[in-house]
Design an enzyme around this catalytic site. Structure first.
Site, PDB file in Angstrom:
ATOM      1  N   CYS A   1      40.004  30.746  -2.608  1.00 26.94           N
ATOM      2  CA  CYS A   1      40.153  30.222  -3.978  1.00 26.94           C
ATOM      3  C   CYS A   1      40.559  31.347  -4.937  1.00 26.94           C
ATOM      4  CB  CYS A   1      38.889  29.495  -4.421  1.00 26.94           C
ATOM      5  SG  CYS A   1      39.170  28.470  -5.887  1.00 26.94           S
TER       6      CYS A   1
ATOM      7  N   HIS B   1      36.975  26.100  -0.251  1.00 25.90           N
ATOM      8  CA  HIS B   1      35.755  26.922  -0.146  1.00 25.90           C
ATOM      9  C   HIS B   1      35.052  26.756   1.198  1.00 25.90           C
ATOM     10  CE1 HIS B   1      35.712  28.330  -4.280  1.00 25.90           C
ATOM     11  NE2 HIS B   1      36.191  27.144  -4.603  1.00 25.90           N
TER      12      HIS B   1
ATOM     13  N   GLU C   1      32.849  28.473   2.449  1.00 24.12           N
ATOM     14  CA  GLU C   1      31.451  28.909   2.373  1.00 24.12           C
ATOM     15  C   GLU C   1      30.512  27.809   1.880  1.00 24.12           C
ATOM     16  OE1 GLU C   1      33.784  29.502   0.254  1.00 24.12           O
ATOM     17  OE2 GLU C   1      33.018  29.661  -1.790  1.00 24.12           O
TER      18      GLU C   1
END
Lengths: 196, 292
Positions: free
Chosen positions: A79, A170, A172
């Protein structure tokens, strides 16, 4: 053991640390440029790219990270991290690290209310991957040595150029660590190559 | 295929703000100063809390012209405040495309009993909390981010410290409990039982919790980060100081490097006068008590 640093100036670094640990590598929380000497690969997390850039400048990270990437050590930008890596942003060459040959557009899918999650296939990495896009950028154009790994709605959202990896979503934020595992493998491979 | 407004997308947005500073601004010029200083987001307002406090009367959602002006001026996320329980103000802000709504006790509440059912919205919400009961009730209503209430517009950190310590302390107490003790704790705190079980398991709230209400100096920001805040909101502290640009930059850095005291000392030098603070006493109008 392979050691991966997560740039921890601002943003979702805690989640990246968790994801790297789950992928079986050691982690260093990078807040000072000297710590780049301790790591084999670097993750630049999501957050606010303008904020991160200001802190990168303030703590003189810009040249050391460029040197890190130029030395062939892998870097993964997610990002805001993707924006920091790109060689062209919003049609302008006023860039941050500028190490990866691609042109990106910021907030390309719209504002927060347009943020979304969707299933993607990431070439050679994962099929049916749940990707979370938050005020996300996309890649408008990649250089001839940059390989497109995933697209959504006709826009490039993940790419790799040798030892540099970038995605506009994302990885994560979910428990699916396949993309992080792919990066850990890239780092292990580069460590062997750089050692020989 | 693509799903918008999911819990993950809304909470994830707040995760990206971690370690950052969100600044109150009242026009495009201030918004640009905030962005330039490294703010992760701005809160578009008609008046900062200190001026709301001074002006008295009913404080409402900002004039949409101001919110729009700020949205056009910066590329970082823009937040705006709606009155507690004011479904229509929240829908207006959502329709305008603001990135986050603060259902805020800084404005005069529209409903003294009920908060907005925030799960119904695509836009994420942040709400204030003083303890684990308020925190979990707001999460239950759909808040994707929390902040301490503190005491807005006072430049006095004491209430924010109290609220952060209270929430953190309650999480620790919960973790040390046996499972069969949690139900009574739910009764005592007014916190939903299932949420307490989850917090006990994970040792943290399921959403980020920022500090807000009374932060006036870089050291205040660092203090709140040390107490466990995920980031900070600065309301009146920046644009009521004598040198907003320098204050904004220094507070951003102190938040990133909150455990580097030498650095915080350096960047606190020569900043000029901070906003004038206010002692908390019996006469203080406590905005924090406007909801629970």
């Amino acid at each position: 053991m392979t050691t991966i640093g997560v740039l921890a100036l601002q943003g979702a670094f805690r989640e990246h640390i968790r994801s790297v640990e789950a992928s079986g590598a050691a982690v260093v929380t990078v807040k000072r440029k000297e710590q780049l000497d301790m790591i084999d690969g670097l993750i630049i997390p999501g957050g606010e790219s303008t904020t991160m850039r200001r802190l990168i400048d303030k703590y003189e990270f810009l040249e050391p990270i460029r040197a890190f990437a130029d030395a062939g050590k892998p870097v993964f930008g997610t990002c805001a991290g993707l924006i920091l890596l790109a060689s062209e942003i919003d049609g302008s060459y006023d860039v941050h690290l500028g190490v990866m040959d691609m042109s990106v557009r910021r907030n390309a899918f719209g504002r927060q209310r347009e943020s979304f999650e969707a299933d993607l296939d990431i070439e050679g990495v994962a099929e049916g991957y749940n990707a979370v896009f938050i005020r996300a950028p996309y890649i408008e154009r990649v250089g001839k040595n940059t390989k497109v790994l995933a697209s959504y709605d006709g826009h490039i959202v993940a790419a790799q150029e040798g030892h540099l990896l970038a995605c506009s979503f994302h990885p994560e934020l979910t428990d699916d660590h396949r993309l992080t595992e792919h990066f850990v493998k890239m780092v292990e491979k580069s460590k062997q190559t750089l050692a020989s | 295929m693509a799903q918008t407004g999911t819990e993950r997308v809304k909470r994830g947005m707040a995760e990206m703000q971690k370690g950052g500073v969100i600044m109150d601004v009242v026009n495009a010029e201030q918004a640009k100063i905030a962005e330039e200083a490294g703010a992760v987001a701005v809160m578009a307002l008609e008046r900062v809390p200190a001026d709301i406090r001074a002006a008295g009367g009913v404080a409402r959602m900002a004039d949409p012209t101001i919110v729009e002006e700020v949205m056009n001026a910066v590329s970082i996320p823009v937040m705006a405040k709606a009155r507690i329980g004011h479904i229509a103000e929240a829908r207006v802000l959502e329709a305008m495309g603001v990135d986050y709504i603060d259902e805020s006790e800084v404005l005069t509440p529209a409903d003294e009993v009920f908060h907005i059912k925030k799960t119904d919205y695509t836009v994420p919400f942040v709400c204030g909390c003083r303890n684990i009961g308020e925190a979990t009730r707001r999460i239950g209503e759909g808040a994707s981010m929390l902040r301490t209430k503190g005491e807005p517009g006072t430049g006095n950190i004491v209430e924010a410290v109290r609220h952060m310590r209270e929430v953190q302390g309650q999480i620790r107490r919960l973790q040390s409990m046996q499972e069969d003790e949690v139900m009574v704790y739910a009764k005592e705190t007014g916190a939903p039982y299932e949420q307490l079980l989850q917090i006990r398991e994970e040792g943290r709230l399921p959403v980020v919790n920022f500090a807000a209400g009374g932060i006036a100096t870089p050291a205040d920001a660092a203090l709140m980060m040390q107490l466990g805040a995920d980031g900070v909101f600065v309301g009146s502290g920046i644009f009521k100081s004598h040198n907003p640009k320098e204050f904004a930059r220094a507070i951003v850095e102190a938040t990133t490097h909150y455990d580097d005291h030498k650095l915080i000392g350096e960047l606190s030098k020569g900043l000029g006068t901070a906003m004038k603070g206010e002692e908390m006493n019996d006469e203080t109008d406590r905005m924090q008590e406007r909801s629970e």
